[in-house]
Design a protein around this motif. Structure first.
Motif, PDB file in Angstrom:
ATOM      1  N   MET A   1       0.903  -0.887  -0.072  1.00 41.12           N
ATOM      2  CA  MET A   1       0.027  -0.042   0.192  1.00 41.12           C
ATOM      3  C   MET A   1       1.120   1.397   0.138  1.00 41.12           C
ATOM      4  O   MET A   1       1.796   1.339   0.673  1.00 41.12           O
ATOM      5  CB  MET A   1      -0.806   0.069   1.187  1.00 41.12           C
ATOM      6  CG  MET A   1      -2.229   0.758   1.107  1.00 41.12           C
ATOM      7  SD  MET A   1      -3.159   0.581   2.487  1.00 41.12           S
ATOM      8  CE  MET A   1      -4.442  -0.185   1.933  1.00 41.12           C
ATOM      9  N   SER A   2       0.543   2.063  -0.765  1.00 38.57           N
ATOM     10  CA  SER A   2       1.402   3.247  -0.901  1.00 38.57           C
ATOM     11  C   SER A   2       1.209   4.483   0.205  1.00 38.57           C
ATOM     12  O   SER A   2       0.048   4.282   0.657  1.00 38.57           O
ATOM     13  CB  SER A   2       1.201   4.027  -2.271  1.00 38.57           C
ATOM     14  OG  SER A   2      -0.090   4.563  -2.223  1.00 38.57           O
ATOM     15  N   ALA A   3       2.027   5.572   0.468  1.00 35.29           N
ATOM     16  CA  ALA A   3       2.111   6.239   1.471  1.00 35.29           C
ATOM     17  C   ALA A   3       0.653   6.924   1.556  1.00 35.29           C
ATOM     18  O   ALA A   3       0.253   7.269   2.739  1.00 35.29           O
ATOM     19  CB  ALA A   3       3.117   7.042   1.677  1.00 35.29           C
ATOM     20  N   PRO A   4       0.270   7.476   0.514  1.00 34.37           N
ATOM     21  CA  PRO A   4      -0.935   8.276   0.420  1.00 34.37           C
ATOM     22  C   PRO A   4      -2.123   7.520   0.887  1.00 34.37           C
ATOM     23  O   PRO A   4      -2.972   8.263   1.796  1.00 34.37           O
ATOM     24  CB  PRO A   4      -0.909   8.926  -1.111  1.00 34.37           C
ATOM     25  CG  PRO A   4       0.320   8.924  -1.553  1.00 34.37           C
ATOM     26  CD  PRO A   4       0.961   7.590  -0.926  1.00 34.37           C
ATOM     27  N   TRP A   5      -2.166   6.372   0.536  1.00 38.80           N
ATOM     28  CA  TRP A   5      -3.215   5.587   0.937  1.00 38.80           C
ATOM     29  C   TRP A   5      -3.440   5.222   2.313  1.00 38.80           C
ATOM     30  O   TRP A   5      -4.372   5.156   2.996  1.00 38.80           O
ATOM     31  CB  TRP A   5      -3.622   4.329   0.279  1.00 38.80           C
ATOM     32  CG  TRP A   5      -4.142   4.624  -1.378  1.00 38.80           C
ATOM     33  CD1 TRP A   5      -3.756   4.424  -2.518  1.00 38.80           C
ATOM     34  CD2 TRP A   5      -5.621   4.751  -1.457  1.00 38.80           C
ATOM     35  NE1 TRP A   5      -4.440   4.699  -3.529  1.00 38.80           N
ATOM     36  CE2 TRP A   5      -5.649   4.931  -2.858  1.00 38.80           C
ATOM     37  CE3 TRP A   5      -6.709   5.135  -0.676  1.00 38.80           C
ATOM     38  CZ2 TRP A   5      -7.094   5.410  -3.432  1.00 38.80           C
ATOM     39  CZ3 TRP A   5      -7.556   5.733  -1.463  1.00 38.80           C
ATOM     40  CH2 TRP A   5      -7.975   5.604  -2.699  1.00 38.80           C
ATOM     41  N   LEU A   6      -2.205   5.070   2.952  1.00 39.75           N
ATOM     42  CA  LEU A   6      -2.091   4.754   4.457  1.00 39.75           C
ATOM     43  C   LEU A   6      -2.339   6.167   5.205  1.00 39.75           C
ATOM     44  O   LEU A   6      -3.053   6.018   6.166  1.00 39.75           O
ATOM     45  CB  LEU A   6      -0.564   4.583   4.633  1.00 39.75           C
ATOM     46  CG  LEU A   6      -0.286   3.164   4.241  1.00 39.75           C
ATOM     47  CD1 LEU A   6       1.413   3.020   4.542  1.00 39.75           C
ATOM     48  CD2 LEU A   6      -1.029   2.020   4.819  1.00 39.75           C
TER      49      LEU A   6
ATOM     50  N   VAL B   1      -4.671   8.335   4.109  1.00 41.85           N
ATOM     51  CA  VAL B   1      -6.129   8.387   3.897  1.00 41.85           C
ATOM     52  C   VAL B   1      -6.778   7.335   5.079  1.00 41.85           C
ATOM     53  O   VAL B   1      -7.972   7.714   5.500  1.00 41.85           O
ATOM     54  CB  VAL B   1      -6.739   8.025   2.639  1.00 41.85           C
ATOM     55  CG1 VAL B   1      -7.930   7.989   2.404  1.00 41.85           C
ATOM     56  CG2 VAL B   1      -6.102   9.419   1.644  1.00 41.85           C
ATOM     57  N   CYS B   2      -6.487   6.247   4.875  1.00 42.25           N
ATOM     58  CA  CYS B   2      -6.775   5.058   5.855  1.00 42.25           C
ATOM     59  C   CYS B   2      -6.815   5.558   7.304  1.00 42.25           C
ATOM     60  O   CYS B   2      -7.680   5.391   8.058  1.00 42.25           O
ATOM     61  CB  CYS B   2      -6.201   3.697   5.472  1.00 42.25           C
ATOM     62  SG  CYS B   2      -6.689   3.094   4.062  1.00 42.25           S
TER      63      CYS B   2
ATOM     64  N   LEU C   1      -9.749   6.161   9.851  1.00 44.11           N
ATOM     65  CA  LEU C   1      -9.904   5.516  11.276  1.00 44.11           C
ATOM     66  C   LEU C   1      -9.681   6.553  12.496  1.00 44.11           C
ATOM     67  O   LEU C   1     -10.317   6.262  13.442  1.00 44.11           O
ATOM     68  CB  LEU C   1      -8.562   4.347  11.462  1.00 44.11           C
ATOM     69  CG  LEU C   1      -8.838   3.469  10.408  1.00 44.11           C
ATOM     70  CD1 LEU C   1      -7.481   2.257  10.650  1.00 44.11           C
ATOM     71  CD2 LEU C   1      -9.992   2.344  10.595  1.00 44.11           C
ATOM     72  N   PHE C   2      -8.950   7.261  12.459  1.00 47.40           N
ATOM     73  CA  PHE C   2      -8.901   8.362  13.552  1.00 47.40           C
ATOM     74  C   PHE C   2     -10.340   9.040  13.618  1.00 47.40           C
ATOM     75  O   PHE C   2     -10.820   9.503  14.930  1.00 47.40           O
ATOM     76  CB  PHE C   2      -7.717   9.363  13.335  1.00 47.40           C
ATOM     77  CG  PHE C   2      -7.537  10.313  14.414  1.00 47.40           C
ATOM     78  CD1 PHE C   2      -6.854   9.837  15.647  1.00 47.40           C
ATOM     79  CD2 PHE C   2      -7.999  11.591  14.591  1.00 47.40           C
ATOM     80  CE1 PHE C   2      -6.521  10.661  16.628  1.00 47.40           C
ATOM     81  CE2 PHE C   2      -7.692  12.344  15.442  1.00 47.40           C
ATOM     82  CZ  PHE C   2      -7.033  11.816  16.488  1.00 47.40           C
ATOM     83  N   ALA C   3     -10.937   9.629  12.427  1.00 41.83           N
ATOM     84  CA  ALA C   3     -11.930  10.203  12.681  1.00 41.83           C
ATOM     85  C   ALA C   3     -13.292   9.317  13.201  1.00 41.83           C
ATOM     86  O   ALA C   3     -14.209   9.767  13.832  1.00 41.83           O
ATOM     87  CB  ALA C   3     -12.497  10.744  11.093  1.00 41.83           C
ATOM     88  N   THR C   4     -13.239   8.067  12.732  1.00 41.95           N
ATOM     89  CA  THR C   4     -14.172   7.000  13.410  1.00 41.95           C
ATOM     90  C   THR C   4     -14.083   6.872  14.682  1.00 41.95           C
ATOM     91  O   THR C   4     -15.307   6.787  15.417  1.00 41.95           O
ATOM     92  CB  THR C   4     -13.983   5.686  12.486  1.00 41.95           C
ATOM     93  OG1 THR C   4     -14.110   5.872  11.262  1.00 41.95           O
ATOM     94  CG2 THR C   4     -14.938   4.587  12.887  1.00 41.95           C
ATOM     95  N   MET C   5     -12.705   6.788  15.426  1.00 37.62           N
ATOM     96  CA  MET C   5     -12.367   6.784  16.703  1.00 37.62           C
ATOM     97  C   MET C   5     -13.205   8.157  17.296  1.00 37.62           C
ATOM     98  O   MET C   5     -13.712   7.945  18.600  1.00 37.62           O
ATOM     99  CB  MET C   5     -11.004   6.752  17.053  1.00 37.62           C
ATOM    100  CG  MET C   5     -10.736   6.595  18.709  1.00 37.62           C
ATOM    101  SD  MET C   5      -8.895   6.683  18.763  1.00 37.62           S
ATOM    102  CE  MET C   5      -8.536   8.419  18.439  1.00 37.62           C
TER     103      MET C   5
END
Length: 43
Positions: free
Chosen positions: A1-6, A8-9, A13-17
């Motif tokens: 997985m490339s850095a930009p996708w990491l 974004v993910c 996840l931080f927003a979901t938390m």
């Protein structure tokens, strides 16, 4: 997985938390929320 996708993910996840913490704060006090979050393992 490339850095930009990491990035974004991780942001998603931080927003979901944050949403989960906001929802939990309506039912539980800060001490209970923090103590539960600090426990290891599934809840």
């Amino acid at each position: 997985m490339s850095a930009p996708w990491l990035i974004v993910c991780a942001s998603f996840l931080f927003a979901t938390m944050g949403v989960c913490v906001k929802r939990a704060s309506t039912q539980y006090g800060p001490a209970r929320s923090f103590s539960t979050a600090a426990l290891p393992g599934p809840r």
